[in-house]
Design a protein around this motif. Structure first.
Motif, PDB file in Angstrom:
ATOM      1  N   LYS A 553      45.741   9.571 -18.500  1.00 13.66           N
ATOM      2  CA  LYS A 553      45.030  10.230 -17.378  1.00 13.66           C
ATOM      3  C   LYS A 553      46.242  11.303 -16.843  1.00 13.66           C
ATOM      4  CE  LYS A 553      41.090   7.237 -16.783  1.00 13.66           C
ATOM      5  NZ  LYS A 553      41.636   6.127 -17.868  1.00 13.66           N
ATOM      6  N   ILE A 554      46.539  12.259 -17.181  1.00 13.12           N
ATOM      7  CA  ILE A 554      47.711  13.033 -16.546  1.00 13.12           C
ATOM      8  C   ILE A 554      47.229  13.362 -15.260  1.00 13.12           C
ATOM      9  CG2 ILE A 554      49.217  14.908 -16.960  1.00 13.12           C
ATOM     10  CD1 ILE A 554      49.958  12.936 -18.770  1.00 13.12           C
ATOM     11  N   LYS A 555      46.019  13.822 -15.078  1.00 15.32           N
ATOM     12  CA  LYS A 555      45.686  14.476 -13.897  1.00 15.32           C
ATOM     13  C   LYS A 555      45.727  13.422 -12.649  1.00 15.32           C
ATOM     14  CE  LYS A 555      40.648  15.049 -14.610  1.00 15.32           C
ATOM     15  NZ  LYS A 555      39.578  16.047 -14.704  1.00 15.32           N
ATOM     16  N   LYS A 556      45.759  12.108 -13.075  1.00 14.78           N
ATOM     17  CA  LYS A 556      45.630  11.107 -12.160  1.00 14.78           C
ATOM     18  C   LYS A 556      47.076  10.451 -11.881  1.00 14.78           C
ATOM     19  CE  LYS A 556      40.605   9.792 -12.498  1.00 14.78           C
ATOM     20  NZ  LYS A 556      39.708   8.563 -12.731  1.00 14.78           N
ATOM     21  N   GLY A 557      48.050  10.997 -12.466  1.00 19.42           N
ATOM     22  CA  GLY A 557      49.352  10.568 -12.349  1.00 19.42           C
ATOM     23  C   GLY A 557      49.810   9.680 -13.420  1.00 19.42           C
ATOM     24  N   GLU A 558      48.975   9.431 -14.503  1.00 11.52           N
ATOM     25  CA  GLU A 558      49.436   8.420 -15.565  1.00 11.52           C
ATOM     26  C   GLU A 558      50.867   8.982 -16.303  1.00 11.52           C
ATOM     27  OE1 GLU A 558      45.292   5.845 -16.036  1.00 11.52           O
ATOM     28  OE2 GLU A 558      46.425   6.748 -18.037  1.00 11.52           O
ATOM     29  N   SER A 559      51.394   8.238 -16.933  1.00  5.19           N
ATOM     30  CA  SER A 559      52.588   8.608 -17.928  1.00  5.19           C
ATOM     31  C   SER A 559      52.361   8.192 -19.134  1.00  5.19           C
ATOM     32  CB  SER A 559      53.864   8.272 -17.251  1.00  5.19           C
ATOM     33  OG  SER A 559      54.852   8.677 -18.135  1.00  5.19           O
ATOM     34  N   PRO A 560      52.532   9.008 -20.126  1.00  8.75           N
ATOM     35  CA  PRO A 560      52.551   8.187 -21.636  1.00  8.75           C
ATOM     36  C   PRO A 560      53.616   7.533 -21.854  1.00  8.75           C
ATOM     37  CG  PRO A 560      53.404  10.431 -21.771  1.00  8.75           C
ATOM     38  CD  PRO A 560      52.976  10.476 -20.195  1.00  8.75           C
ATOM     39  N   ILE A 561      54.880   7.512 -20.895  1.00 10.64           N
ATOM     40  CA  ILE A 561      56.076   6.798 -21.181  1.00 10.64           C
ATOM     41  C   ILE A 561      55.889   5.513 -20.642  1.00 10.64           C
ATOM     42  CG2 ILE A 561      58.821   6.876 -21.100  1.00 10.64           C
ATOM     43  CD1 ILE A 561      58.154   9.965 -20.908  1.00 10.64           C
ATOM     44  N   LYS A 562      56.054   4.119 -21.555  1.00  5.19           N
ATOM     45  CA  LYS A 562      56.139   3.011 -20.694  1.00  5.19           C
ATOM     46  C   LYS A 562      57.147   2.248 -20.837  1.00  5.19           C
ATOM     47  CE  LYS A 562      51.434   3.636 -19.839  1.00  5.19           C
ATOM     48  NZ  LYS A 562      50.749   4.027 -18.564  1.00  5.19           N
ATOM     49  N   ALA A 563      57.551   1.367 -20.252  1.00  6.38           N
ATOM     50  CA  ALA A 563      58.789   0.344 -20.401  1.00  6.38           C
ATOM     51  C   ALA A 563      60.008   1.091 -20.688  1.00  6.38           C
ATOM     52  CB  ALA A 563      58.228  -0.661 -21.835  1.00  6.38           C
ATOM     53  N   ASN A 564      60.212   1.925 -19.593  1.00  5.41           N
ATOM     54  CA  ASN A 564      61.609   2.621 -19.775  1.00  5.41           C
ATOM     55  C   ASN A 564      61.873   3.363 -21.153  1.00  5.41           C
ATOM     56  OD1 ASN A 564      63.885   3.662 -18.549  1.00  5.41           O
ATOM     57  ND2 ASN A 564      65.088   1.909 -19.067  1.00  5.41           N
ATOM     58  N   GLY A 565      60.584   4.186 -21.633  1.00  5.19           N
ATOM     59  CA  GLY A 565      60.638   4.715 -22.956  1.00  5.19           C
ATOM     60  C   GLY A 565      60.612   3.840 -24.151  1.00  5.19           C
ATOM     61  N   LYS A 566      60.405   2.619 -24.076  1.00  4.00           N
ATOM     62  CA  LYS A 566      60.358   1.606 -25.139  1.00  4.00           C
ATOM     63  C   LYS A 566      58.919   1.933 -25.881  1.00  4.00           C
ATOM     64  CE  LYS A 566      63.673  -1.745 -24.100  1.00  4.00           C
ATOM     65  NZ  LYS A 566      64.554  -1.581 -25.150  1.00  4.00           N
ATOM     66  N   LEU A 567      57.879   2.014 -25.082  1.00  5.61           N
ATOM     67  CA  LEU A 567      56.503   2.240 -25.711  1.00  5.61           C
ATOM     68  C   LEU A 567      55.958   3.731 -25.149  1.00  5.61           C
ATOM     69  CD1 LEU A 567      53.996  -0.352 -25.459  1.00  5.61           C
ATOM     70  CD2 LEU A 567      53.122   1.798 -25.023  1.00  5.61           C
ATOM     71  N   LEU A 568      55.153   4.327 -26.073  1.00  6.87           N
ATOM     72  CA  LEU A 568      54.795   5.561 -25.860  1.00  6.87           C
ATOM     73  C   LEU A 568      53.192   5.543 -26.403  1.00  6.87           C
ATOM     74  CD1 LEU A 568      57.734   7.472 -27.459  1.00  6.87           C
ATOM     75  CD2 LEU A 568      57.465   7.182 -25.258  1.00  6.87           C
ATOM     76  N   VAL A 569      52.461   5.967 -25.371  1.00  3.17           N
ATOM     77  CA  VAL A 569      51.088   5.909 -25.575  1.00  3.17           C
ATOM     78  C   VAL A 569      50.766   7.716 -25.798  1.00  3.17           C
ATOM     79  CG1 VAL A 569      48.770   5.798 -24.871  1.00  3.17           C
ATOM     80  CG2 VAL A 569      50.699   4.222 -24.190  1.00  3.17           C
ATOM     81  N   GLN A 579      38.843  15.381 -22.428  1.00  2.76           N
ATOM     82  CA  GLN A 579      39.788  16.430 -21.990  1.00  2.76           C
ATOM     83  C   GLN A 579      39.608  16.406 -20.380  1.00  2.76           C
ATOM     84  OE1 GLN A 579      39.747  19.951 -24.111  1.00  2.76           O
ATOM     85  NE2 GLN A 579      40.559  18.955 -26.011  1.00  2.76           N
ATOM     86  N   ASP A 580      38.442  16.293 -20.038  1.00  6.60           N
ATOM     87  CA  ASP A 580      38.185  16.241 -18.602  1.00  6.60           C
ATOM     88  C   ASP A 580      38.711  14.935 -17.810  1.00  6.60           C
ATOM     89  OD1 ASP A 580      36.560  18.298 -18.596  1.00  6.60           O
ATOM     90  OD2 ASP A 580      34.744  17.648 -18.626  1.00  6.60           O
ATOM     91  N   THR A 581      38.784  14.050 -18.481  1.00 10.03           N
ATOM     92  CA  THR A 581      39.525  12.706 -18.090  1.00 10.03           C
ATOM     93  C   THR A 581      40.941  12.753 -18.020  1.00 10.03           C
ATOM     94  OG1 THR A 581      37.810  11.396 -18.986  1.00 10.03           O
ATOM     95  CG2 THR A 581      40.002  10.373 -18.362  1.00 10.03           C
TER      96      THR A 581
END
Length: 665
Positions: A553-569, A579-581
């Motif tokens: 949820k990019i528009k809610k401030g979530e990031s696809p990058i987790k664990a300092n770049g070790k995990l990518l969603v 897409q609305d989400t």
């Protein structure tokens, strides 16, 4: 390994047999040496570009466009080569020509006054782009990718330059002749598709091709014709795989979801499955039921008559009730699945229209259950049993569906290790203390966890599809496939429960909650990621986990990058339903010789507008990691394989020179 005549006993016999087989392919010292030199040189080429996509959910137009424009890479290549001499409009036109050569040619030539000059200019430009994108590959690899009709011509043009005085006329005459004999359109189409192919060396689909959108079958056709692809099964894929295997619960669930999203055309027209028996059954048993809670989800551009919507709603409810009954059969048949809390039909008070869940009574918003016997709520009535048999027959005998599912088995898996990346769709079952959760599989109650658990699941899923001569193993495999769709310890699902019944029949939203499993609470923890890498035999310092499944949820401030770049969603909402989400329209992860990049895409309107108005998907690229030294083939899994081949060839060479194996001159 060095060979002497005295060595050819015991432990060396198997190596000798292997080398004799290898000698058939390389029968002389010269041929073995040539191949060693070739393989050693390949190790030093730049690694091929990998693209990672996930959660396509039947959005075939967006998916196809992302493949055609290589997530914006093709336009960047054009700008690199021609950025100083072409205008922005010319770059857009050339890009669109490469994406959709046949369709765009007709439009571009319609108003062109000097067609011959137009052909010359654009053919030269396409050759230059193709030369640029092919420069990182061996001539042999490019040759294998060349379109048959123009293979020799394109190869000549790629490796000869028009600015060389001794070859200028030769080069120009090839172009002139192609135009003069009326083959320019076919040439432009062929070289454009070659460019598309060369910019993506390998495509990874990290799950969920099916459901939601209208064209999963078209996506599957595209993947089956793609030059290098693998698939990590998502929960929606496994559902269709179970249906193709003959799992009745999976078949009912597939049809329920298609009815919910007004997507029954893929079943009937895409796969030739006859749904008339379902429509007839729904009219017979739900004709006086408006089925308001089963009204399908409709996009703004969908137009259906009220009569059609009512019938779809009735079909939706009819197949939902059948699904709940069939799921009850599996839950009772497999108590070790631990899904007894999902047995809900027996908790309904049919007299007052209520249900008791976890000690609390809720009013049902719909109390019309004409096919449920309160005394035996999970029993299919004869008409339902007849319907299920007809539907199962259609699924099992859909040639196209079976072809697509066999492809998913051939190119797919629960997870994949590739070039220091670990790909899986959803999650790994974990405990709160960071340990791998132990899960019981099979009547013996044996427990599995971590990598071994995922490996065992894959074996059982394959048995559920392929073990036709072992009914018990096949049935268990099909039941397990259904569990992967909905079970709390499924690495493809990752929630404590699927509240389908509650969402349809109970208004109180507290009953609709589906809690994510522990993995999702811990996926931002580097120690957890390192533990997973070690479990799968990967280096924690250089590896990444790549997931889909949960929209970011990019528009809610979530990031696809987790664990300092070790995990990518990388589920950014390619499916319009999300897409609305998310606030964007999908991600592509790109792994090239310079590092990792994440491209986020804006929504794609239509193929028609892309062709006619040159509306490309606008993609924003973020550099995640940049390599200090450019990655080479030798740094990849392919490099490891090539080094093994070199070692084997050197052993063969030694055997030739020692006379252990004779050359076949």
């Amino acid at each position: 390994m060095s060979y002497n005549n005295s060595d050819i006993t015991g432990e060396f016999e198997s190596e000798l047999r292997y080398l004799k087989l290898l000698s058939r392919q390389y029968p002389t010292i010269a041929e073995a040496c040539t191949e060693i030199i070739n393989l050693q040189a390949i190790l030093n080429l730049p690694k091929g570009t990998e693209h990672f996509l996930t959660d396509i959910h039947g959005e075939y137009e967006s998916f196809n466009h992302v493949l055609k424009n290589a997530s914006g890479v093709i336009k960047r290549k054009i700008m690199y080569v021609f950025g100083d001499i072409l205008s922005e409009k010319e770059i857009k036109s050339l890009s669109t020509l490469i994406y959709y050569p046949e369709q765009k040619l007709a439009l571009m030539l319609k108003d062109e006054e000097n067609i011959e000059d137009w052909y010359k200019i654009n053919m030269h430009r396409l050759i230059e782009i193709c030369r640029h994108v092919s420069s990182k590959y061996t001539r042999l690899k490019v040759r294998k990718a060349l379109p048959k009709d123009f293979a020799y011509i394109i190869e000549e043009l790629l490796h000869e330059r028009p600015d060389r005085m001794d070859k200028e006329e030769y080069y120009s005459e090839i172009i002139k002749t192609i135009i003069r004999i009326g083959r320019a359109d076919e040439f432009i189409s062929a070289i454009s598709k070659l460019i598309q192919r060369l910019v993506i060396d390998r495509l990874h689909i990290v799950g969920d091709i099916f459901d939601r959108g209208p064209g999963a079958d078209i996506v599957m056709d595209t993947l089956m014709n793609y030059h290098n692809v693998d698939v990590q099964w998502g929960n929606h894929d496994i559902l269709w795989m179970g249906a193709a295997a003959g799992s009745e619960a999976c078949i009912a669930t597939v049809l329920r979801i298609c009815a919910r999203y007004v997507n029954l055309d893929i079943v009937e027209e895409g796969y030739g499955i006859n749904i008339l028996p379902l429509a007839t059954f729904a009219l017979d048993w739900y004709s006086d039921d408006e089925c308001f809670n089963f009204r399908p989800k409709i996009e703004n551009d969908m137009q259906y008559s009220e009569k059609d919507l009512k019938l779809i709603s009735q079909m939706h409810k009819a197949i939902s009730i059948i699904q709940f009954k069939l799921e009850g059969e599996i839950i009772n048949r497999r108590p070790h699945f631990g899904l007894q809390d999902r047995l809900l039909l027996n908790k309904i008070n049919f007299e007052d229209g209520t249900i008791n869940l976890d000690g609390k009574t809720y009013k049902l918003n719909d109390n019309k259950f004409p096919t449920i016997n309160p005394e035996n709520p999970y029993e299919l009535i004869p008409e339902e049993r007849e319907l299920v048999e007809k539907l199962k027959f259609s699924f099992l005998n859909s040639e196209r569906l079976q072809k697509h599912v066999r492809f998913l088995f051939a190119k797919g898996s629960v997870y994949l290790k590739c070039n220091s990346n670990l790909l899986y769709h959803g999650c790994i079952p974990l405990n709160e203390d960071f340990s791998f959760k132990k899960v019981k599989i099979g009547a013996t109650g044996r427990e599995y966890s971590g990598k071994i658990y995922l490996d065992r699941l894959e074996v059982l899923v394959r048995e559920g599809y392929f073990y036709k001569n072992n009914p018990a193993a096949k049935l268990y495999g099909m039941d397990l496939t259904w569990y992967l769709w909905t079970g709390p310890e499924s690495p493809l699902f990752g929630k404590d429960k699927m509240t389908t019944f509650e969402r349809y029949f109970i208004d109180d939203k507290e009953t609709h909650v589906e809690n994510k499993t522990t993995y999702f609470k811990l996926q931002d923890n580097e120690d957890v990621c390192n533990m997973i890498f070690e479990e799968f035999g990967l280096n924690p310092e250089t590896s990444h986990i790549i997931n889909g499944h949960v929209p970011v949820k990019i528009k809610k401030g979530e990031s696809p990058i987790k664990a300092n770049g070790k995990l990518l969603v990388i589920d950014g909402g390619l499916s319009k339903a999300y897409q609305d989400t998310t606030g964007i329209a999908g991600y592509t992860l790109i792994y090239n010789s310079y590092g990792l990049l994440l491209a986020s895409h804006e929504s794609f309107e239509s193929t028609q507008k892309a062709i006619e108005e040159e509306q490309d998907i606008i993609s924003t690229t973020m550099v995640l990691e940049r390599e200090v030294e450019r990655k080479r083939v030798g740094d990849t899994d392919v490099g490891e394989e090539l080094r093994t081949q070199i070692k084997d060839l050197e052993m063969l060479l030694d055997a030739y020179r020692k006379g252990v194996i004779k050359e076949q001159k």
